[in-house]
Scaffold this active site. Sequence first.
Site, PDB file in Angstrom:
ATOM      1  N   LYS A  48       0.787  -1.276   0.009  1.00 56.84           N
ATOM      2  CA  LYS A  48      -0.002  -0.044  -0.028  1.00 56.84           C
ATOM      3  C   LYS A  48       0.892   1.418  -0.097  1.00 56.84           C
ATOM      4  O   LYS A  48       0.592   2.402  -0.627  1.00 56.84           O
ATOM      5  CB  LYS A  48      -0.783   0.068   1.108  1.00 56.84           C
ATOM      6  N   LYS A 101      -4.287 -11.299  -7.089  1.00 57.47           N
ATOM      7  CA  LYS A 101      -5.335 -11.669  -6.497  1.00 57.47           C
ATOM      8  C   LYS A 101      -6.583 -10.630  -6.805  1.00 57.47           C
ATOM      9  O   LYS A 101      -6.296  -9.777  -7.209  1.00 57.47           O
ATOM     10  CB  LYS A 101      -5.284 -11.469  -5.006  1.00 57.47           C
ATOM     11  N   LYS A 114     -10.623  -5.508  -5.036  1.00 57.20           N
ATOM     12  CA  LYS A 114     -11.508  -4.241  -5.631  1.00 57.20           C
ATOM     13  C   LYS A 114     -10.645  -2.994  -6.073  1.00 57.20           C
ATOM     14  O   LYS A 114     -11.195  -2.191  -6.759  1.00 57.20           O
ATOM     15  CB  LYS A 114     -12.196  -3.712  -4.303  1.00 57.20           C
TER      16      LYS A 114
HETATM   17  P1  ATP Z   1      -7.693  -4.172  -1.321  1.00 57.35           P
HETATM   18  O1  ATP Z   1      -8.466  -3.211  -1.952  1.00 57.35           O
HETATM   19  O2  ATP Z   1      -7.021  -4.105  -0.114  1.00 57.35           O
HETATM   20  O3  ATP Z   1      -7.024  -5.350  -2.023  1.00 57.35           O
HETATM   21  P2  ATP Z   1      -9.404  -6.615  -1.160  1.00 57.35           P
HETATM   22  O4  ATP Z   1     -10.275  -6.703  -1.985  1.00 57.35           O
HETATM   23  O5  ATP Z   1      -8.278  -7.475  -0.761  1.00 57.35           O
HETATM   24  O6  ATP Z   1      -9.082  -5.101  -0.876  1.00 57.35           O
HETATM   25  P3  ATP Z   1     -10.044  -6.798   2.058  1.00 57.35           P
HETATM   26  O7  ATP Z   1     -10.901  -5.862   2.452  1.00 57.35           O
HETATM   27  O8  ATP Z   1      -8.593  -6.686   1.976  1.00 57.35           O
HETATM   28  O9  ATP Z   1     -10.370  -6.998   0.346  1.00 57.35           O
HETATM   29  O10 ATP Z   1     -10.381  -8.219   2.560  1.00 57.35           O
HETATM   30  C1  ATP Z   1     -11.502  -8.913   2.965  1.00 57.35           C
HETATM   31  C2  ATP Z   1     -11.515 -10.289   3.133  1.00 57.35           C
HETATM   32  O11 ATP Z   1     -11.541 -11.087   2.022  1.00 57.35           O
HETATM   33  C3  ATP Z   1     -10.185 -10.831   3.919  1.00 57.35           C
HETATM   34  O12 ATP Z   1     -10.427 -11.934   4.854  1.00 57.35           O
HETATM   35  C4  ATP Z   1      -9.221 -11.182   2.653  1.00 57.35           C
HETATM   36  O13 ATP Z   1      -8.241 -12.196   3.077  1.00 57.35           O
HETATM   37  C5  ATP Z   1     -10.477 -11.837   1.678  1.00 57.35           C
HETATM   38  N1  ATP Z   1     -10.101 -11.883   0.499  1.00 57.35           N
HETATM   39  C6  ATP Z   1      -9.633 -10.459  -0.166  1.00 57.35           C
HETATM   40  N2  ATP Z   1      -9.354 -10.705  -1.599  1.00 57.35           N
HETATM   41  C7  ATP Z   1      -9.749 -12.122  -1.450  1.00 57.35           C
HETATM   42  C8  ATP Z   1      -9.297 -12.973  -2.804  1.00 57.35           C
HETATM   43  N3  ATP Z   1      -9.041 -12.604  -3.778  1.00 57.35           N
HETATM   44  N4  ATP Z   1      -9.500 -14.371  -2.637  1.00 57.35           N
HETATM   45  C9  ATP Z   1      -9.732 -14.855  -1.306  1.00 57.35           C
HETATM   46  N5  ATP Z   1     -10.088 -13.990  -0.242  1.00 57.35           N
HETATM   47  C10 ATP Z   1      -9.825 -12.787  -0.287  1.00 57.35           C
END
Ligand code: ATP
Length: 335
Positions: A117, A199, A202
Amino acid sequence: MMENENKKVMLSGIQPSGDLHLGNYLGAIKHWGARADEFDCYYFMADLHTITVRQDPAQLRRRVLTQLAQYIACGLDPEKNTLFIQSHVPAHAQLAWVLDCYTMFGELSRMTQFKDKAAKHKDNINAGLFTYPSLMAADILLYQPDYVPVGEDQKQHVEICRDIANRFNGIYGDVFKMPEPYIPKVGARIMSLSTPDSKMSKSQPEGCVFLMDRPEDVARKFKRAVTDSDTERCVRYDRENKPGVANLMAIYSAVTGKSYEDIEAEFEGQGYGKFKPAVGEAVVETLRPIREETERLLADKAYLEGVYRAGAERAAYVAEKTLRKVYKKVGFLPR
Ligand code: ATP
Ligand code: LTN
């Protein structure tokens, strides 16, 4: 009804920093509701964490409420789970400060999420972004949970939470219970449909399937999903050499419950042309009731307000008990 000394405790949260997606659902939320009768469960919207990156205030309010509706629509019954908004329970920020003083600069510097980040938001590498893990440790330790169900990427944060708790317990005796990360076998790391080596997230909307996407958009995203340029073109699970296909298989397996062997047999000799729309269709059917129920709940603001108020009250009762104990241990004079 909910607080029961003998029940094991489960807790997790998600930042309302964007709309929820299939990765959040398959990696996290889907597994939260399954054990609600067995566990005392706390699930929250991590809005305090969200402002480590600049947010539009109106958007943040909208997303918190939408996320609460989505938690319920994904199967979290507010009668059986304590659903609340992190900023409604001041003990989170209060314990975070104490834990900051038991967290080392060096260990925070090693956090992968901080490094990622900080690289992404070079103009706003603020202290909150750096100390994010001690706030997360406070979120967890206030409720003395046995398990913290999260996706793979959050494992490091649960581990630092255990290190902080150990350090604190080492000085003051057994104050905190040691939480275990609870990471699902299938779905813990859903990859982007457009770039299967990163991965699904969002912050990268392109290859991301949002829970509120219209069925035709979900179907289109799957039809366009990047598969692999191998000549074999058969549906076979090989994470290393066929990451795109492996990811689609993981998604299909997570939504249908079929094993990888079943999936390979189902699409034997059919190539990717049949496989991709089939995965899309299965996801559409999984998301349809979630989207419809979210829309229905969002039209009933009074109900949602009732849920988060009752949730904050129950959460604060438990959280304040732990906070009082911590304050006493470190030597703060009671008021
Ligand atoms: P960011 O914008 O920080 O990448 P994000 O989409 O990764 O956000 P988070 O809010 O960080 O989402 O994650 C919320 C939950 O969903 C956490 O438990 C995280 O481990 C899980 N998670 C997020 N992305 C994935 C993914 N691609 N596959 C499986 N689990 C996920
Ligand atoms: N960092 C988590 C959200 C989060 C969390 C928590 C998860 C904040 N506090 C406590 C589990 C337990 C994320 O999903 N990015």
